[in-house]
Write a protein that holds these residues in place. Sequence first.
Motif, PDB file in Angstrom:
ATOM      1  N   ILE A  94      14.431 -81.604  49.284  1.00  0.00           N
ATOM      2  CA  ILE A  94      14.552 -81.220  47.881  1.00  0.00           C
ATOM      3  C   ILE A  94      15.778 -80.340  47.677  1.00  0.00           C
ATOM      4  N   ARG A  95      15.981 -79.398  48.591  1.00  0.00           N
ATOM      5  CA  ARG A  95      17.148 -78.525  48.480  1.00  0.00           C
ATOM      6  C   ARG A  95      18.435 -79.337  48.590  1.00  0.00           C
ATOM      7  N   ARG A  98      19.012 -81.198  45.360  1.00  0.00           N
ATOM      8  CA  ARG A  98      19.446 -80.315  44.287  1.00  0.00           C
ATOM      9  C   ARG A  98      20.914 -79.929  44.457  1.00  0.00           C
ATOM     10  N   ARG A 101      22.926 -82.893  43.361  1.00  0.00           N
ATOM     11  CA  ARG A 101      22.939 -82.966  41.896  1.00  0.00           C
ATOM     12  C   ARG A 101      23.898 -81.939  41.319  1.00  0.00           C
ATOM     13  N   ALA A 102      23.855 -80.733  41.885  1.00  0.00           N
ATOM     14  CA  ALA A 102      24.720 -79.676  41.379  1.00  0.00           C
ATOM     15  C   ALA A 102      26.194 -80.011  41.605  1.00  0.00           C
ATOM     16  N   THR A 105      27.217 -82.687  39.133  1.00  0.00           N
ATOM     17  CA  THR A 105      27.345 -82.107  37.798  1.00  0.00           C
ATOM     18  C   THR A 105      28.643 -81.316  37.669  1.00  0.00           C
ATOM     19  N   ASN A 166      17.517 -72.924  45.512  1.00  0.00           N
ATOM     20  CA  ASN A 166      17.511 -73.929  44.445  1.00  0.00           C
ATOM     21  C   ASN A 166      18.563 -73.564  43.402  1.00  0.00           C
ATOM     22  N   GLU A 168      21.521 -73.484  40.577  1.00  0.00           N
ATOM     23  CA  GLU A 168      21.923 -74.212  39.381  1.00  0.00           C
ATOM     24  C   GLU A 168      23.316 -74.793  39.616  1.00  0.00           C
TER      25      GLU A 168
END
Length: 312
Positions: A94-95, A98, A101-102, A105, A166, A168
């Motif tokens: 999961i980390r 994320r 994804r970051a 982005t 996690n 942002e």
Amino acid sequence: MEGDTLYSIGDLARRTGLTVKTIRFYSDRGIVPPIGRSPAGYRLYGIDAVARLDLVRTLRDLGLDLPTIRKVVDREVSLPEVAAAHAEALAVQIRTLRLRRAVLTAVARRGSTPEEMELMHKLAKLSEDERRRLIGDFLDTAFGGPDADAAFAGIRRSMTPELPDNPEPEQVEAWVELAELSQDPDFRASVRRMAEHHAAERAQGDTTLLRRDSAAMVRDHAGPALAAGVDPASPQADPVVAAVTAQYAHVFGRPDDLGLRRRLLTRLESANDPRREQYLRLLAVINGWPAPESLAPVFDWFIQALRARIPG
């Protein structure tokens, strides 16, 4: 009694909702073994096969592999042990997702090139230990290694980024930019000069007064003048410069002469590196701290005022 009833693969399929093909697959791998055969040679199963298949389906939905599932249903390992190990593995996945994804982005936001994206991904996926080593190397260069002046310990801590588990997207983007900045040799040298000036002030000044360092002195005296629109080269700036240099001279027990003013100018020019403010701004984003106050406008004003009053 139902416990003595034997079931065909078709019976199990109707009871569990699994397909015949899936049940046969599990049976072939010994996860749900038959306990007998019909006269026609078809596999037969006991009632416990229904419970096994329900457990297998649940564990597969949770992502466990078949070898591990077989150990669980055969009681070679306990379910809590497997669940704990799998939960830890999922946390890592999961980390990682994320972070990816970051990074994506941030790439989309910055319009990065493929080369920049590759570097961002490389820096973003560093382990916590690797991140600490990278920043630790930068801080060692600036403030010395573990045996450096203990006075720098607090400064080192205040300049250490702590990327959360996690993060942002903006925290990942800030971490990547900070990591790149920390590897800039010219910026490293600039921070080292600031540290040397700070060490010299501590060695020569009144340590009870050095809590209010030169930056605070300038902010307190020059800030109101800047806000009032005073021209740094005008006579109205004279008392502001005099107040700061007098306080600085008092801290170091030296006369407020040309030499002291030149020393203060050097100190402020070193501290006014815009990359320092950028580092602190990025650090605040990463660590979730309030945005730091920008002293650049006040420094710019006072440096101009001080220069105008130093011959040559």
